[in-house]
Scaffold this motif. Structure first.
Motif, short mmCIF file in Angstrom:
data_model
loop_
_atom_site.label_atom_id
_atom_site.label_comp_id
_atom_site.label_asym_id
_atom_site.label_seq_id
_atom_site.Cartn_x
_atom_site.Cartn_y
_atom_site.Cartn_z
N ARG A 72 0.19 -1.38 0.14
CA ARG A 72 0.23 -0.42 -0.20
C ARG A 72 1.11 1.73 -0.02
O ARG A 72 0.16 2.07 -0.35
CB ARG A 72 -1.00 -0.34 1.17
N LYS A 73 1.85 1.61 0.38
CA LYS A 73 2.77 2.28 1.10
C LYS A 73 4.05 2.51 0.10
O LYS A 73 5.09 1.39 -0.05
CB LYS A 73 2.33 3.12 2.37
N ASN A 74 4.66 3.53 -0.27
CA ASN A 74 5.94 3.41 -0.76
C ASN A 74 6.70 4.48 0.62
O ASN A 74 6.86 6.16 0.88
CB ASN A 74 5.86 4.47 -2.69
N VAL A 75 7.17 3.92 0.98
CA VAL A 75 7.62 4.36 2.23
C VAL A 75 8.92 3.77 2.84
O VAL A 75 9.28 2.60 2.41
CB VAL A 75 7.03 3.83 3.88
N GLY A 76 10.34 4.30 3.30
CA GLY A 76 11.63 3.90 4.09
C GLY A 76 10.79 2.68 5.54
O GLY A 76 10.08 2.36 5.86
N ARG A 133 -1.55 10.18 -7.90
CA ARG A 133 -2.70 9.22 -9.36
C ARG A 133 -2.54 9.92 -11.23
O ARG A 133 -2.60 11.14 -10.09
CB ARG A 133 -3.67 8.61 -8.97
N VAL A 134 -1.92 9.30 -11.94
CA VAL A 134 -1.91 10.31 -12.88
C VAL A 134 -3.00 9.08 -14.07
O VAL A 134 -2.84 7.96 -14.19
CB VAL A 134 -1.14 10.13 -13.77
N SER A 135 -4.36 9.74 -14.90
CA SER A 135 -4.57 8.76 -15.13
C SER A 135 -4.44 9.49 -17.42
O SER A 135 -4.08 10.64 -17.48
CB SER A 135 -6.41 8.68 -15.26
N PHE A 136 -4.03 8.55 -18.40
CA PHE A 136 -4.23 8.19 -19.53
C PHE A 136 -4.69 7.05 -19.70
O PHE A 136 -4.33 5.58 -19.96
CB PHE A 136 -2.03 8.36 -19.98
N TRP A 139 -5.47 3.86 -18.46
CA TRP A 139 -5.34 3.65 -17.56
C TRP A 139 -4.72 4.58 -16.36
O TRP A 139 -4.66 5.55 -16.42
CB TRP A 139 -4.00 3.16 -18.18
N THR A 140 -4.55 3.81 -14.73
CA THR A 140 -4.34 5.01 -14.33
C THR A 140 -3.04 4.74 -13.81
O THR A 140 -3.07 3.70 -12.87
CB THR A 140 -5.21 4.36 -12.95
N LEU A 141 -1.24 5.10 -13.56
CA LEU A 141 -0.81 5.14 -12.74
C LEU A 141 -0.40 5.53 -11.42
O LEU A 141 -0.81 6.75 -11.22
CB LEU A 141 0.48 5.36 -13.32
N ASP A 142 -0.70 4.66 -9.94
CA ASP A 142 -0.26 5.17 -8.75
C ASP A 142 0.65 5.56 -8.18
O ASP A 142 1.31 3.99 -7.97
CB ASP A 142 -1.37 4.12 -8.52
N GLY A 143 1.75 5.82 -8.15
CA GLY A 143 2.73 6.18 -6.98
C GLY A 143 2.96 6.41 -6.29
O GLY A 143 3.88 5.69 -5.58
N ASP A 144 1.39 5.91 -5.39
CA ASP A 144 1.79 5.70 -3.64
C ASP A 144 1.65 4.57 -3.69
O ASP A 144 2.95 3.92 -3.18
CB ASP A 144 0.46 6.37 -3.07
N SER A 145 1.14 3.17 -4.74
CA SER A 145 0.49 2.10 -4.20
C SER A 145 2.26 1.41 -4.94
O SER A 145 2.33 0.01 -5.22
CB SER A 145 0.21 1.11 -4.34
#
Length: 158
Positions: A72-76, A133-136, A139-145
């Protein structure tokens, strides 16, 4: 730049308070959780930049919790544990831990490793206005996950 939040996930009270004091002396905001439930509560209510986690925890162990965090997270993530065998170390790193230290530990080494990890993972630029989150083309690119979601809803971990 905002002061990073470090979450200590450790059931041993003495170790947890020692880590809290150590990182507060370095100027970090420190949150404490003794188990996975409290850890998840902090993720819901705070922005966490670094997790320092034991493996031997009540309920779900740190390896399971690390997998949940990584999903779920991009965390150290640094494991700090008494488990010093190669199998645990390799498994912890394969799950996605950024570092793995064993107890007893050198406090200075831990703070340096944490500082270096935070320098690589904390957003220090002016990119705070960028969406997570970016949609194109459906499609959706989710940077957080760190995942790409297809037009049919299939999720691909990056």
């Amino acid at each position: 730049m905002q002061t990073p939040n470090i979450l200590i996930v450790e059931d041993e009270v003495v170790t947890r308070t020692t880590l809290k004091s150590l990182f507060e002396a370095e100027g970090y905001n420190v949150l404490e959780a003794e188990d996975g439930g409290k850890m998840h509560d902090f993720f819901e209510s705070h922005t966490i930049n670094l997790v320092i986690m034991d493996i031997n925890l009540p309920g779900k162990n740190g390896l399971i919790l690390a997998r949940e965090v990584r999903d779920r997270k991009n965390v150290g993530l640094i494991f700090l544990t008494g488990r010093d065998n190669d199998v645990d170390r390799i498994l912890g790193l394969e799950i996605g831990a950024d570092d793995y230290l064993t107890k007893p530990f050198n406090p200075r080494e831990l703070t340096i490793r944490a500082r270096n990890l935070l320098a690589r993972t904390t957003n220090n630029s002016d990119d705070e206005d960028l969406p997570s989150r970016v949609s194109f083309n459906g499609w959706t690119l989710d940077g957080d996950s760190r995942s790409l979601i297809s037009t049919s809803g299939n999720e691909f971990r990056l």
